[in-house]
Each structure stands twice: as C-alpha cells, then as structure tokens.
Design a protein around this motif. Structure first.
Motif, PDB file in Angstrom:
ATOM      1  N   PHE A 489      -7.151  -1.171  52.703  1.00 16.04           N
ATOM      2  CA  PHE A 489      -8.436  -0.617  53.108  1.00 16.04           C
ATOM      3  C   PHE A 489      -8.938   0.422  52.107  1.00 16.04           C
ATOM      4  CE2 PHE A 489      -7.191  -2.401  57.129  1.00 16.04           C
ATOM      5  CZ  PHE A 489      -8.370  -2.631  57.812  1.00 16.04           C
ATOM      6  N   GLY A 490     -10.250   0.598  52.138  1.00 11.48           N
ATOM      7  CA  GLY A 490     -10.827   1.748  51.471  1.00 11.48           C
ATOM      8  C   GLY A 490     -10.557   2.989  52.303  1.00 11.48           C
ATOM      9  N   LEU A 491     -10.314   4.120  51.647  1.00  9.98           N
ATOM     10  CA  LEU A 491      -9.926   5.338  52.341  1.00  9.98           C
ATOM     11  C   LEU A 491     -11.021   6.396  52.264  1.00  9.98           C
ATOM     12  CD1 LEU A 491      -6.246   5.691  51.017  1.00  9.98           C
ATOM     13  CD2 LEU A 491      -7.025   4.556  53.113  1.00  9.98           C
ATOM     14  N   LYS A 492     -10.966   7.335  53.187  1.00 12.21           N
ATOM     15  CA  LYS A 492     -11.842   8.496  53.120  1.00 12.21           C
ATOM     16  C   LYS A 492     -11.508   9.311  51.876  1.00 12.21           C
ATOM     17  CE  LYS A 492     -12.199   8.720  58.176  1.00 12.21           C
ATOM     18  NZ  LYS A 492     -11.846   9.470  59.401  1.00 12.21           N
ATOM     19  N   LYS A 493     -12.470  10.086  51.389  1.00 10.47           N
ATOM     20  CA  LYS A 493     -12.324  10.770  50.099  1.00 10.47           C
ATOM     21  C   LYS A 493     -11.139  11.725  50.044  1.00 10.47           C
ATOM     22  CE  LYS A 493     -17.207  10.441  48.838  1.00 10.47           C
ATOM     23  NZ  LYS A 493     -18.439  11.185  48.491  1.00 10.47           N
ATOM     24  N   MET A 494     -10.753  12.302  51.171  1.00  6.92           N
ATOM     25  CA  MET A 494      -9.669  13.284  51.153  1.00  6.92           C
ATOM     26  C   MET A 494      -8.283  12.660  51.117  1.00  6.92           C
ATOM     27  SD  MET A 494     -10.905  12.595  54.318  1.00  6.92           S
ATOM     28  CE  MET A 494     -12.145  13.848  54.578  1.00  6.92           C
ATOM     29  N   PHE A 495      -8.193  11.316  51.177  1.00  5.11           N
ATOM     30  CA  PHE A 495      -6.897  10.639  51.179  1.00  5.11           C
ATOM     31  C   PHE A 495      -6.671   9.856  49.883  1.00  5.11           C
ATOM     32  CE2 PHE A 495      -7.787  11.227  55.687  1.00  5.11           C
ATOM     33  CZ  PHE A 495      -6.571  11.725  56.142  1.00  5.11           C
ATOM     34  N   LYS A 496      -5.394   9.688  49.536  1.00  3.97           N
ATOM     35  CA  LYS A 496      -5.010   8.960  48.334  1.00  3.97           C
ATOM     36  C   LYS A 496      -4.188   7.728  48.700  1.00  3.97           C
ATOM     37  CE  LYS A 496      -4.903  13.155  45.500  1.00  3.97           C
ATOM     38  NZ  LYS A 496      -4.072  14.035  44.635  1.00  3.97           N
ATOM     39  N   TRP A 497      -4.029   6.864  47.708  1.00  2.00           N
ATOM     40  CA  TRP A 497      -3.349   5.596  47.878  1.00  2.00           C
ATOM     41  C   TRP A 497      -2.099   5.598  47.003  1.00  2.00           C
ATOM     42  CZ3 TRP A 497      -6.301   0.358  46.776  1.00  2.00           C
ATOM     43  CH2 TRP A 497      -5.464  -0.727  47.088  1.00  2.00           C
ATOM     44  N   LYS A 498      -0.941   5.289  47.592  1.00  2.00           N
ATOM     45  CA  LYS A 498       0.316   5.289  46.857  1.00  2.00           C
ATOM     46  C   LYS A 498       0.826   3.865  46.679  1.00  2.00           C
ATOM     47  CE  LYS A 498       5.083   7.027  46.999  1.00  2.00           C
ATOM     48  NZ  LYS A 498       6.066   7.832  47.775  1.00  2.00           N
ATOM     49  N   GLN A 499       1.178   3.529  45.437  1.00  2.00           N
ATOM     50  CA  GLN A 499       1.743   2.210  45.133  1.00  2.00           C
ATOM     51  C   GLN A 499       3.248   2.354  44.928  1.00  2.00           C
ATOM     52  OE1 GLN A 499       0.022  -1.064  44.440  1.00  2.00           O
ATOM     53  NE2 GLN A 499       2.149  -1.590  44.827  1.00  2.00           N
ATOM     54  N   MET A 500       4.039   1.639  45.712  1.00  2.00           N
ATOM     55  CA  MET A 500       5.492   1.707  45.602  1.00  2.00           C
ATOM     56  C   MET A 500       5.976   0.800  44.474  1.00  2.00           C
ATOM     57  SD  MET A 500       6.586   3.756  48.058  1.00  2.00           S
ATOM     58  CE  MET A 500       8.265   3.319  48.498  1.00  2.00           C
ATOM     59  N   ASP A 501       7.011   1.238  43.764  1.00  2.00           N
ATOM     60  CA  ASP A 501       7.608   0.385  42.736  1.00  2.00           C
ATOM     61  C   ASP A 501       8.584  -0.579  43.393  1.00  2.00           C
ATOM     62  OD1 ASP A 501      10.572   1.475  42.387  1.00  2.00           O
ATOM     63  OD2 ASP A 501       9.248   3.225  42.579  1.00  2.00           O
ATOM     64  N   THR A 502       8.828  -1.706  42.733  1.00  2.00           N
ATOM     65  CA  THR A 502       9.648  -2.759  43.329  1.00  2.00           C
ATOM     66  C   THR A 502      11.108  -2.345  43.474  1.00  2.00           C
ATOM     67  OG1 THR A 502       9.941  -3.733  41.122  1.00  2.00           O
ATOM     68  CG2 THR A 502       8.146  -4.606  42.495  1.00  2.00           C
ATOM     69  N   GLY A 503      11.516  -1.307  42.764  1.00  2.00           N
ATOM     70  CA  GLY A 503      12.877  -0.828  42.927  1.00  2.00           C
ATOM     71  C   GLY A 503      13.075  -0.084  44.227  1.00  2.00           C
ATOM     72  N   SER A 504      11.977   0.439  44.784  1.00  2.00           N
ATOM     73  CA  SER A 504      12.058   1.168  46.053  1.00  2.00           C
ATOM     74  C   SER A 504      11.853   0.238  47.245  1.00  2.00           C
ATOM     75  CB  SER A 504      11.010   2.288  46.092  1.00  2.00           C
ATOM     76  OG  SER A 504      11.221   3.211  45.043  1.00  2.00           O
TER      77      SER A 504
END
Length: 586
Positions: A489-504
């Motif tokens: 989803f698109g997020l509200k401006k005060m929130f960020k998006w985290k991408q996990m690495d495949t090792g995790s």
C-alpha cells in the motif's frame, strides 16, 4: 418508403419496383392487380400505418433513464486497456444515445416477478442482484427472461455479505449476444408473462460496492478511473445517495479521494430520507452530467456494542478462488508462527472451500470468509479489507495461499512459536510497512498435487532477480486513498516502508506447480491489472510464465522447469511448525 420518380417510359418498371417493395406487406392476390390499384393501396396502407404507429407511441411509456442503470452501454475502457481513447464529447454522445434507447416496457405484473439489477460478467454470464425487500420465499424455480424471448435457468449465486442481497447467475443466450444494446433480463418464475425493461450494466463501468466508516463512505467502482496510473480529480466527482427513480432529489456529497477503483466521500444527511428503505449510492461525473450505473447500497455504519474484544496484533487477508486443497496448510502454518486471524475474500469458489473453512474453525483457527463476486478486483478487495479490518486488526499480512513466509533463523527453533512472525514486525513506530522478496518455486519434478502439501512437495526455485514482494502493513499507516499494487500500500507521509533482505526473511512462492494444478489458473485470474492468460496482449509482461503461450497447453519439460536452486529449508522447518504442533494439540 422511398418514392419512385414517375415517367411515361417506365410504367412497367415502376409496377415491378412497387410490387417488390410491397411483397412482404401485401397478399399475393393484390400484387397481381394493376399498377394504379397498387399505388392506391400503398396510399391507404400508409394512412393506416401512420394511425396505428401514432396510437402505439401514445401508449408506450418512455421514462427518463434510471440513474442506477445509466448508461449501460457506454464504451468505457477497462483498467486493462490503457490505450483506448475516452473523450468527454464521445461520452456525452453515448449518454444521449442511451437516453433515447432506455425504455421501460410494460409487462404483466405478478407476485413471482423479482425486481433486480443485472450486470454482464465475463464469459457471457449475467449476475442478477435482487433488490431489497423483494425476495420473500424460495430461491428455486427462477428464470432469466431476455428481450429475445429466450430464457435461461437462474442459479443461486450467494448472498452479498455487506448488504444481505441475494444474487443469481444466468447464462446469456447466444442469439441475445448479438443484440445491441443489451437489455437486462427479468428474474421471474413465469417467463412467459414478462418483457425486458432496462439496459444491462457492464462490468467495465459501474459502482459495485460501498462501505461506511466512522467518518466517510468508500465506494468501489470500475471505469471512472480508466486505467492504472490515471485518477480523476476528486472535485470532478460527487457521491449520489437516493432513490433509483428520482436522481434529482438524491443527496450529493463531495468526493475527497479518487484512486484506482476507490472513491471516498462525506456521509450523507440521513434526515433527507423519509423511508427506511436501503439507499442506492453511486458516483456522479459532474463535468459530463453523468451518474455511473450502480448495484451498491449505502448502509450507515453500525456502532459496535461490545468493545471488549481485543484487537489482534497480526491478521492475514487475501482473495481466493478454488483454493480448498491448499488453504489448510497455509492457515495452519502461518497460525503457528503468529497470525491470529484470517480474512478471505471468496471470488465465488465452487470447490470445497466452505467445508475446509468450517473444519479449520472447528479446530480452533479463526477464519472468516466474505463472498466477493466482482471479477478482476483484487486491489479493490484489499482496499476494502484495509477499511473493514481496521477496528479488529493492527497489522495485516497480504499474501496469497501459495505463499509462505520463512526466516532462515527458524531452523534453530525446536518448536513453533506465535512470536516468530511477530518478531519480524518493525520496532520503530515510524515504520508502517515491511516487505519481503519472493522466490518463485518450480514444479520440482511433480506431476500432480503433492499429497503432503506444497511446502513438502516443491523444493527448487528460479535463479532470477526477484522484483515481486509481499507485505505486512500497519492498517493505521495506510494512506486515505487506499492506493495499492496487489500486495503493498501507499502510506501516509509520516510513515516509512522497510524492505527486508532475503537473509532475514523470504517468501516461498509456490507459483509454478505441477501442470495439473497450474493450468487451472487459465480459468480465472482475480487480479485487476494482470492480463488474463488467454489475452494476446502484453506478452512480454513479467507476470507471464516464460515459455508459456496463451493457451492451457503443457510446455515440453514443464515438470523440470524453473528449478535452478534447490531449497529444502522450509521443507525441513515446516513439520516442526505444523505437524509437531498438532501432536501437542492432540
């Protein structure tokens, strides 16, 4: 009848021409009479025809177009067709054309006729939605009666969960498919007494669902925003609440958000409605003075009486179609690692899904299903879920039932824990979404569905750079537009998006299964912006399967394809997460 210019040299030709033109209207004996007699008969016939035509027109009631069905034959491009032209001038011209053709034909009234609204679905199926307060007895013995005087058996198709309206489906007769425009069939027990009335709504331009929140109303509609990446400005639109037959007195509220198939607007003033009847709701395109056809009803948000139920930390939602044989493994696995509640949008499955869900609930799992009839609306279904589940779930996992989340660190666990998945949720309050890359698994030598389950039967995947990712989203962080691309989803401006690495952590996507299972995807694809397999468009799309064409024909060597990297990690971990848990539970 066109006139024939007289001349003294062409009297015989004139007679022949006149006789040929009248052949279908006059008895054969009259055609043998002289040319003068024929001309006199033509004149008298025209007088009689004019009289009876005038009388017929005076008896025919021509009503203004009903806003719930206007205009049913507008050629609005579907979201999949971004190259189609759509000018306002053409739109107005078609609206005027519909206004001229929308005619209410009188029919014999009887108690076995049901008032309904009908939508043309893919594969020439007609969905008939019974209007509120109409159905009072058995759903058996109903037919769809078409304007060509053909009938089709009405099949019960379920009850819409958010409006409690009963639906039926009919196959459109082949001869009727050649008619233009399409008229809605009459849903009746006595088709011999009926006549068709309104034009058929098309699935590329209509409002199909509505959901009230505490502060506003969300409408779900196709064709208003014509394709991915295009959205009409909210100020060009209004939400319209009111009676089908009186659009002028309907209540209009401003649209505050317009994105994809979701339109949000202010709540109406309920004091404007004097009756307790359900309120039809639609969207008005103000620049074109056009109200979109609608089968949606406005239901005021009900206050929750019991607020003692604790909000679940982590839920999962997806849209499903005929996944009964896969669902149990998916639910049991993700439940053991932390998912508390499962919300399924059922795109009209006809397998054993219902019995599997019942069995899971009896075993203590929390699984809810909603009938979601609307074709090619996966993104809209997720948007609906983001609003609907906001009061009961904090985080929502948007995965399909052939996708299993896995962390390499879990192989050290001796037994399952509901904290495993929750440990992947971000600790920072500014993170509103966490995404995981996918490995697309291949058939792994399987020629049929593995009886032990997909996690045990498939153990190798493609060696490609994965661009697909699936997400777990904080529902409060989702932007008010509800814009999403299938699984994030698109997020509200005060929130960020985290991408996990495949090792995790990584998602095992069991995408290319045994051919007997994979070919079933040719029957239906629920995603809105993904082309159907049989469409010869966008053949280079990354969503398409390499080496596979547009027909369900097994490619040579399919069982060994897409198997570059062997991966047994989840295969070894999964028994500890599910099977050992079942032994402990027993």
């Amino acid at each position: 009848m066109a006139s024939v210019k007289k001349s003294s040299s062409s009297t015989s030709v004139l007679c022949v021409l006149e006789q040929r033109k009248l052949f279908d209207y006059l008895p054969e004996t009259l055609l043998r009479k002289s040319c003068k007699t024929n001309l006199l008969f033509v004149f008298l016939s025209l007088l009689l025809f004019t009289f009876f035509f005038s009388y017929f027109v005076s008896r025919t009631v021509i009503s203004p177009p009903d806003f719930a069905f206007l205009p049913a034959n507008i050629s609005v491009p579907s979201p999949d067709n971004s190259s189609a032209n759509f000018s306002n001038n053409v739109l107005r011209e078609q609206v005027n054309k519909v206004s001229r053709h929308t005619r209410h034909v009188s029919s014999i009234q009887d108690s076995d006729k049901l008032k309904s609204a009908s939508v043309l679905f893919p594969d020439w199926e007609v969905l008939a939605i019974v209007s509120p307060g109409t159905l009072s007895d058995s759903v058996d013995g109903l037919y769809c009666f078409f304007s060509t005087k053909e009938i089709s058996k009405a099949r019960f198709s379920g009850v819409l969960p958010f409006t409690n309206l009963t639906t039926f489906k009919c196959n459109m007769p082949k001869r009727f498919r050649r008619q233009r425009p399409f008229f809605q069939p009459v849903l009746t027990k006595h088709p011999e007494k009926e006549a068709s009335a309104k034009e058929l709504i098309r699935t590329n331009f209509y409002v199909y669902e509505a959901l009230s929140t505490e502060n506003d109303v969300a409408l779900f509609a196709k064709g208003v925003n014509r394709h991915q990446g295009f959205s009409r400005p909210p100020q060009e639109l209004k939400c319209v609440f009111g009676d089908d037959n009186d659009a002028k007195t309907a209540v209009r509220t401003p649209v505050t958000s317009s994105s994809q198939e979701v339109f949000r607007c202010a709540q109406p003033d309920l004091t404007a409605f004097t009756s307790n009847k359900p309120i039809k709701v639609s969207i008005e395109i103000t620049n074109d003075n056009l109200i979109v056809p609608s089968v949606a009803y406005y239901t005021p948000r009900r206050k929750i009486a019991d607020t003692s139920e604790k909000k679940s930390l982590l839920c999962a939602s997806t849209m499903v179609y005929n996944v009964g044989k896969y669902l149990k493994e998916w639910v049991m696995y993700h439940s053991r690692i932390g998912v508390e509640k499962f919300i399924l949008y059922d795109n009209e499955s006809d397998d054993n899904l219902e019995s599997v869900v019942k069995e899971l609930n009896e075993e203590g799992y929390n699984v809810t299903t909603f009938l979601w009839l609307w074709p090619k609306t996966q993104e809209a279904g997720f948007s609906h879920n983001a609003l609907y589940a906001k009061d009961s779930c904090k985080w929502m996992m948007y995965f399909d039932v052939d996708e299993f989340l896995f962390s390499p660190s879990w192989d050290k666990e001796s037994q399952p824990s509901d904290h495993l998945l929750k440990s992947l949720l971000p600790k920072k309050p500014s993170i509103g979404q966490v995404s995981f890359r996918c490995n697309d698994f291949g058939p792994s030598g399987q020629t049929s569905h593995p009886v032990e389950g997909v996690t045990q039967g498939y153990n190798c995947y493609r060696r490609v750079e994965q661009q697909r990712h699936k997400s777990i989203v904080l529902l409060d962080a989702i932007d008010d537009s509800l814009n999403n691309v299938i699984h994030h989803f698109g997020l509200k401006k005060m929130f960020k998006w985290k991408q996990m690495d495949t090792g995790s952590a990584v998602v095992n996507h069991y995408k290319y299964q045994a051919w007997s299972e994979f070919k079933s995807k040719f029957r239906r694809r629920v995603s809105a912006y993904v082309v159907d397999w049989k469409d010869t468009v966008n053949l280079r799309s990354k969503d398409r399967t390499p080496g596979l064409g547009v027909e369900p024909v097994e490619p040579k060597g399919w069982s060994q394809m897409f198997c570059d990297v062997k991966d047994d990690r989840l295969k070894l971990v999964e028994p500890k997460m599910v099977r050992e848990s079942n032994n402990q539970k027993g």
